[in-house]
Design an enzyme around this catalytic site. Structure first.
Site, PDB file in Angstrom:
ATOM      1  N   SER A  15      57.207  46.643  31.492  1.00  0.00           N
ATOM      2  CA  SER A  15      57.554  47.695  31.580  1.00  0.00           C
ATOM      3  C   SER A  15      56.929  48.595  32.604  1.00  0.00           C
ATOM      4  O   SER A  15      57.410  49.796  32.993  1.00  0.00           O
ATOM      5  CB  SER A  15      57.090  48.561  30.430  1.00  0.00           C
ATOM      6  OG  SER A  15      55.749  48.603  30.110  1.00  0.00           O
ATOM      7  N   SER A 130      47.680  35.231  37.107  1.00  0.00           N
ATOM      8  CA  SER A 130      46.098  35.159  37.452  1.00  0.00           C
ATOM      9  C   SER A 130      45.615  36.045  38.346  1.00  0.00           C
ATOM     10  O   SER A 130      46.158  37.093  38.680  1.00  0.00           O
ATOM     11  CB  SER A 130      45.809  33.644  37.352  1.00  0.00           C
ATOM     12  OG  SER A 130      44.511  33.667  37.066  1.00  0.00           O
ATOM     13  N   TYR A 144      37.061  40.393  32.967  1.00  0.00           N
ATOM     14  CA  TYR A 144      38.418  40.252  33.309  1.00  0.00           C
ATOM     15  C   TYR A 144      38.226  39.127  34.437  1.00  0.00           C
ATOM     16  O   TYR A 144      39.348  38.354  34.351  1.00  0.00           O
ATOM     17  CB  TYR A 144      38.613  41.624  34.501  1.00  0.00           C
ATOM     18  CG  TYR A 144      40.074  41.273  35.055  1.00  0.00           C
ATOM     19  CD1 TYR A 144      41.162  41.551  34.479  1.00  0.00           C
ATOM     20  CD2 TYR A 144      40.037  40.831  36.474  1.00  0.00           C
ATOM     21  CE1 TYR A 144      42.295  41.613  35.231  1.00  0.00           C
ATOM     22  CE2 TYR A 144      41.330  40.861  37.216  1.00  0.00           C
ATOM     23  CZ  TYR A 144      42.345  41.191  36.536  1.00  0.00           C
ATOM     24  OH  TYR A 144      43.813  40.905  36.967  1.00  0.00           O
ATOM     25  N   LYS A 148      40.933  35.483  33.598  1.00  0.00           N
ATOM     26  CA  LYS A 148      41.783  34.898  34.348  1.00  0.00           C
ATOM     27  C   LYS A 148      41.291  33.536  35.057  1.00  0.00           C
ATOM     28  O   LYS A 148      42.453  32.876  35.215  1.00  0.00           O
ATOM     29  CB  LYS A 148      41.842  36.089  35.703  1.00  0.00           C
ATOM     30  CG  LYS A 148      42.543  37.160  35.580  1.00  0.00           C
ATOM     31  CD  LYS A 148      43.922  36.983  34.912  1.00  0.00           C
ATOM     32  CE  LYS A 148      44.651  38.435  34.838  1.00  0.00           C
ATOM     33  NZ  LYS A 148      45.854  38.341  34.150  1.00  0.00           N
TER      34      LYS A 148
END
Length: 267
Positions: A15, A130, A144, A148
């Site tokens: 989106s 990633s 974070y 990843k």
């Protein structure tokens, strides 16, 4: 009849930002594109489905509906994700878990849903988004970076598991991109006094880099191109400077790498 012959792509987090640009690029390339997100922001020619990737039952139901309509899914791009920042010491465990629930386990949920059909049809490409943070290990973005790193490791292992069945898996590691991701980051500034202002300084530097980063349209086109490849390396890095950064992160001693990254984001 012609539309039935077109191949099908599914993009999560479609989106906004990179996901939205990837959706547009795949649609332009002639794919029938479905996108999973919690918000419906229409893209011409793209079929939106309101799906939370952390809800396994919802994901399975939506993928089943696509397979009923289309018969197969040739491409899956897992773009859904968000970022949190702050010191590990002051980040609540529920926030860290939420980071992994979306970035990692959301990727796992959707991948598991499409794999049986891809394996049976003996073709398919799963692309997981990633970050170079997976190897650069950004201070004050530890969770974070860890999420990843998990995505990259998972992608490489999964590629080995399913490649004998004609299915390939690729992690695309991205650098700084100028999108709404920066504004959407959940910033935890607790402990900034105790850390001598280093939390706010590090995050501010990261956001500055992102705002001057690559455009999402370029990255969306790059991801769509990678997704259409039949044979692709398990790890792809977007942008020459980030390819160099990843290479240096892999060959430099951990201590030296930490000092370099720390001098930018943790001073």
């Amino acid at each position: 009849m012609e539309s039935k012959q077109k191949r099908t792509a599914l993009v999560t987090g479609g989106s906004s930002g990179i996901g939205r640009c990837t959706v547009a690029a795949l649609s332009k390339a002639g794919y029938i594109v479905y996108e999973f997100s919690r918000r419906d922001v229409p893209v011409e020619g793209v079929k939106h489905m309101c799906v939370d990737v952390t809800d396994e039952a919802s994901v399975q139901e939506a993928v089943g509906q696509i397979l009923l309509e289309r018969g197969s899914i040739e491409i899956l791009v897992n773009c859904a994700g968000f970022g949190i920042s702050g010191a590990v010491e002051f980040t609540e465990l529920k926030q860290a878990k939420a980071q992994f629930d979306v970035n990692f386990f959301g990727t796992v949920n959707v991948s598991r849903a499409v794999l049986p059909s891809m394996r049976r049809q003996h073709r398919g490409h799963i692309v997981n988004i990633s970050s170079v943070a997976a190897v650069a290990h950004i201070p004050f973005q530890a969770f974070y970076s860890a999420s990843k790193a998990a995505v990259s490791s998972y992608s490489c292992a999964l590629d080995n598991e399913v490649s004998p069945y004609g299915v390939r898996v690729t992690a695309v590691e991205l650098g700084d991109i100028h999108t709404g991701f920066t504004q959407a980051r959940q910033k935890i500034v607790l402990g900034d006094d105790e850390y001598g202002g280093r939390i706010s300084h590090g995050v501010s530097q990261m956001e500055k880099d992102e705002l001057s980063g690559m455009s999402p349209e370029i990255i969306g086109t790059y991801i769509a191109r990678i997704a259409q490849k039949k044979n692709c390396a398990p790890i792809c890095v977007a942008g020459v400077k980030y390819k160099i950064l990843r290479f240096l992160c892999k060959i430099l001693p951990c201590t030296l790498r930490g000092k370099i990254v720390g001098s930018i984001y943790a001073k």
